[in-house]
Design an enzyme around this catalytic site. Structure first.
Site, PDB file in Angstrom:
ATOM      1  CB  SER A 126      14.836   2.883  11.468  1.00 56.40           C
ATOM      2  OG  SER A 126      13.470   2.792  11.106  1.00 56.40           O
ATOM      3  CG  ASP A 127      15.937  -0.319   5.592  1.00 56.27           C
ATOM      4  OD1 ASP A 127      14.815  -0.082   5.099  1.00 56.27           O
ATOM      5  OD2 ASP A 127      16.851  -0.852   4.937  1.00 56.27           O
ATOM      6  CD1 TRP A 128       8.769   1.145   5.728  1.00 55.42           C
ATOM      7  CD2 TRP A 128      10.648   2.340   5.802  1.00 55.42           C
ATOM      8  NE1 TRP A 128       8.459   2.467   5.431  1.00 55.42           N
ATOM      9  CE2 TRP A 128       9.583   3.215   5.467  1.00 55.42           C
ATOM     10  CE3 TRP A 128      11.926   2.876   5.927  1.00 55.42           C
ATOM     11  CZ2 TRP A 128       9.768   4.578   5.258  1.00 55.42           C
ATOM     12  CZ3 TRP A 128      12.121   4.232   5.716  1.00 55.42           C
ATOM     13  CH2 TRP A 128      11.050   5.065   5.386  1.00 55.42           C
TER      14      TRP A 128
END
Length: 745
Positions: free
Chosen positions: A265-267
């Site tokens: 995932s992106d953060w």
């Protein structure tokens, strides 16, 4: 019972290299066993809790391993332009190490501007070595989202407006990184083309547009580059967040393309627990409990795929099938990286990497205009060069968001030009304008104090006075990495130069004998002042060696061969985005999210300008050289291409000037008999050819059916229609030099 022996991966690798007796322990610890056998063996020994533990962050940049089994944690690092300085365990600020100053490589838009696959491989190998030296397992890059709008704040991190160019440039980068046992994490998947409301924006895209424009580069990275990791994006597609989007991750990425790597995932991009479990996410990374707001520093256990995941499994809401698939992918990543059989220790901030950065940066510099051959610089002994502009001295590596770096050093243009001339010329710098005087980002400090309290009128007057007796006046301005310029989390307001730089350019043009403008930016900048400059150069964020690389081109040490990876319009309104619904999107009263409608369809960038016959200031693929090239003898290997077959097309290219140089030969395909609305032409090949003065070479391309096809959404298939096609050999999308026709039957 046989006692379990746990050895480190390094110990196993050393034993294997020293021809020690074969290790008679668990298969997963044997580096010479096939990866899939190691994966299944390790999986069989893990508890449910250990499997779930691997799917969740344990710190800002690491996710859990299985200590009981000697399986290490996974360390991620921001790229894709350099290895981010070490940060605090649970904070973005740097940790204060003194040995983590990296080589800053050019921004990826600079790499794309080289149109050179060998340069991309060099880039990937070099940055992969730096990541491995710093013991990083996943490099968070490269980024390959399409430059749909010139206002996108992250265009500088991507590879331009064309999916074919981005696809061909990303593959060698990925391979180069992964040669070092570091996973390239290609981002941001997918249709992530703006920073405005990036976590609340739903991309509304039809299937043809999705498959023809926004997916091809990602598919190339996976299918041709064998990328080991993919990062989801913050936005939504079809009403579902992309970090757990069933269509994008399960159906297309892992289904149609057969991706066997790990999805990260992106953060903070993971938003719904049930979707995260079921729809393709493998590792959840983030900032706080949900990645968007503050929480206790031990909040990682509260992530969607941590304790809530275990609770759901125990309650029977989830099955172990999804969990085992995630664990397999993470284990596969570990056995490809930190527990791979070949020992690799990498290299860090070494002369070879500095040289690579300099070569790549220079190769991407684009000469847009050069009246009367004012460039390369021809300064008499003891002559005077006046450099004007904040970007003459401003360090550009610090800032911009997740591409923020702490570099061992950074050569600015003033230093680079002084290095090139030594004491043979007088080099004078004038500020000209005040833009961004910020000096730090996440506690990485440039060490520069750019404070200047003079008024704009005083700054211009001082620059004009210095320019009056100069042999050359070079204005070096453009954008920087401040908010609403080339910067993560904000988009630009327009396509023009900020800080009233046009006033400075206009004033200098009145007094300069030989006037050169260098624009430093990572996205298109409109240039209404272009006719007032004798020469115009498009530079980029070139990293550690940026100033030296620019000087190499200005002085002629390097003959420019860069080409624009995007179109530069006269003004934003000339482009395909005409309505608020297209960009930045609209939010009706009953909408939860902003709706961004990609109603321009496949007409992005040059596809729009060429098909609608809209003039541009500088077209996609444009770039000049200090020599000239002629195209001739275009031909197809046969008049008819059979269905399922291939055909070769070729053209002769001659260096007709007095200087050795390189030409980027661009192949566009036109389908004048198409039964549907198609762009006037589309890039389907390019080659960089080096020619000595007077030399001729034949450049050949092999065309397969995919180069002729369009995506039929109803059939969910690529279609190549019988009929006449044109192979257009060009120096830019608007500069076709030769043509060969053939028929598909």
């Amino acid at each position: 019972m046989k006692k379990l022996i746990v050895l480190s991966a390094a110990a196993i690798a050393i034993a294997a290299c020293c021809n020690q007796p074969k290790f008679d322990g668990p298969v997963y610890l044997n580096p010479n066993a096939p990866v899939e056998e190691r994966v299944e063996d390790a999986l069989s020994r893990m508890t449910m809790e250990e499997k779930v533990g691997m799917t969740t962050a344990q710190s800002k940049f690491s996710s859990r391993g299985v200590p009981r089994l000697g399986i290490p944690e996974v360390w991620h690092t921001d790229g894709p332009h350099g290895i981010r300085p070490e940060v605090l365990w649970d904070d973005w600020d740097q940790a204060g190490w003194t040995n983590d100053s990296c080589t800053a490589f050019p921004a990826l838009i600079n790499l794309a501007a080289t149109w050179d696959k060998e340069m991309s491989l060099l880039y990937g190998r070099s940055i992969g070595e730096e990541a491995r030296y710093r013991k990083k397992d996943i490099l968070l890059g490269p980024g390959i989202n399409i430059c749909r709008t010139p206002l996108n704040g992250r265009n500088f991190e991507y590879m331009g407006e064309d999916p074919y160019l981005a696809g061909k440039m990303v593959v060698p980068y990925v391979k180069g990184v992964q040669e070092n046992g570091v996973a390239a994490c290609v981002k941001h998947y997918a249709v992530n083309n703006q920073e405005f409301q990036r976590t609340q924006s739903n991309s509304v895209v039809d299937d043809r547009t999705l498959y023809e424009i926004y997916l091809p580069a990602f598919k190339a990275a996976v299918v041709e580059g064998d990328a080991w990791a993919i990062m989801g994006s913050y936005n939504l597609y079809n009403g579902q967040f992309n970090c757990h989007n069933k269509r994008l991750l399960c159906d297309i990425l892992k289904g149609e393309w057969g991706f066997d790597g790990v999805v990260v995932s992106d953060w903070g991009g993971c938003r719904v627990s049930e979707e995260a479990v079921k729809y393709g996410l493998d590792i959840e990374m983030g900032t706080w409990t949900n990645g968007l707001r503050g929480a206790a520093s031990d909040s990682y256990r509260n992530y969607h795929m941590a304790d809530p995941y275990i609770k759901g499994l125990r309650e029977g809401r989830y099955t172990t099938e999804e969990l085992d698939d995630k664990a397999r992918r993470i284990l596969r990543t570990i056995f490809r990286t930190s527990m791979r059989p070949e020992p690799n220790y990498g290299r860090f901030v070494c002369p070879e990497h500095y040289q690579a950065a300099r070569e790549i940066s220079a190769a991407g510099v684009v000469l847009l205009k050069n009246e009367d051959n004012v460039l390369p610089l021809n300064v008499p002994e003891g002559g005077k060069i006046v450099l004007v502009g904040e970007n003459v001295v401003k360090k550009m590596v610090v800032g911009g968001g997740s591409s923020n770096l702490k570099t061992a050093y950074e050569v600015n243009p003033l230093e680079g030009i002084r290095n090139a001339f030594g004491d043979k010329a007088q080099i004078v710098w004038e500020r000209g304008y005040v833009g961004d005087i910020g000096r730090s980002y996440n506690r990485v400090d440039t060490g520069q104090d750019l404070t200047d309290n003079r008024s704009p009128k005083e700054l211009i007057a001082s620059a004009v006075e210095a320019a009056k007796d100069a042999d050359y006046v070079i204005f070096i301005g453009g954008l920087n990495k401040s908010a609403h310029q080339d910067n993560e989390s904000t988009d630009r307001y327009d396509t023009f130069l900020p800080y009233a730089q046009e006033d400075v350019i206009n004033a200098l043009a009145e007094v300069a004998d030989k006037f050169v403008v260098v624009n430093i930016s990572g996205s298109p900048v409109s240039m209404p002042w272009a006719d007032k400059a004798d020469a115009i150069v498009q530079g980029w964020y070139g990293g550690t060696e940026s100033g030296n690389a620019l000087a190499d081109v200005l002085t002629g040490k390097v003959n420019p061969s860069g080409r624009l990876p995007f179109s530069i319009p006269f003004k934003y309104e000339d482009g395909p985005i005409k309505t608020e619904a297209q960009y930045p999107g609209i939010k009706e009263e009953d909408d939860q999210y902003w709706q961004t409608h990609y109603s321009e369809g496949v007409y992005v960038g040059y596809r729009w300008y060429d098909s609608k016959d809209v003039p541009v200031q500088w077209p996609f693929g444009h770039g000049l050289s200090y020599t000239t090239f002629e195209y001739s003898n275009a031909k197809a290997s046969k008049p008819v291409m059979k269905k399922g077959g291939t055909i070769k097309v070729s053209v002769d290219v001659t260096n007709t000037g007095d200087v050795d140089g390189a030409e980027i030969v661009q192949l566009y395909i036109a389908d004048p008999q198409a039964s549907i609305d198609r762009p006037a032409k589309e890039l389907k090949g390019f080659e960089k050819v080096y020619l000595k003065a007077g030399q001729t070479a034949q450049v050949t391309f092999e065309i397969a059916e995919d180069a002729l096809s369009w995506f039929d959404a109803e059939k969910h298939a690529w279609v190549a229609e019988p009929g006449e096609f044109q192979a257009l050999f060009a120096a830019s999308s608007k500069d076709v030099r030769a043509m060969a026709s053939f028929e598909l039957k």
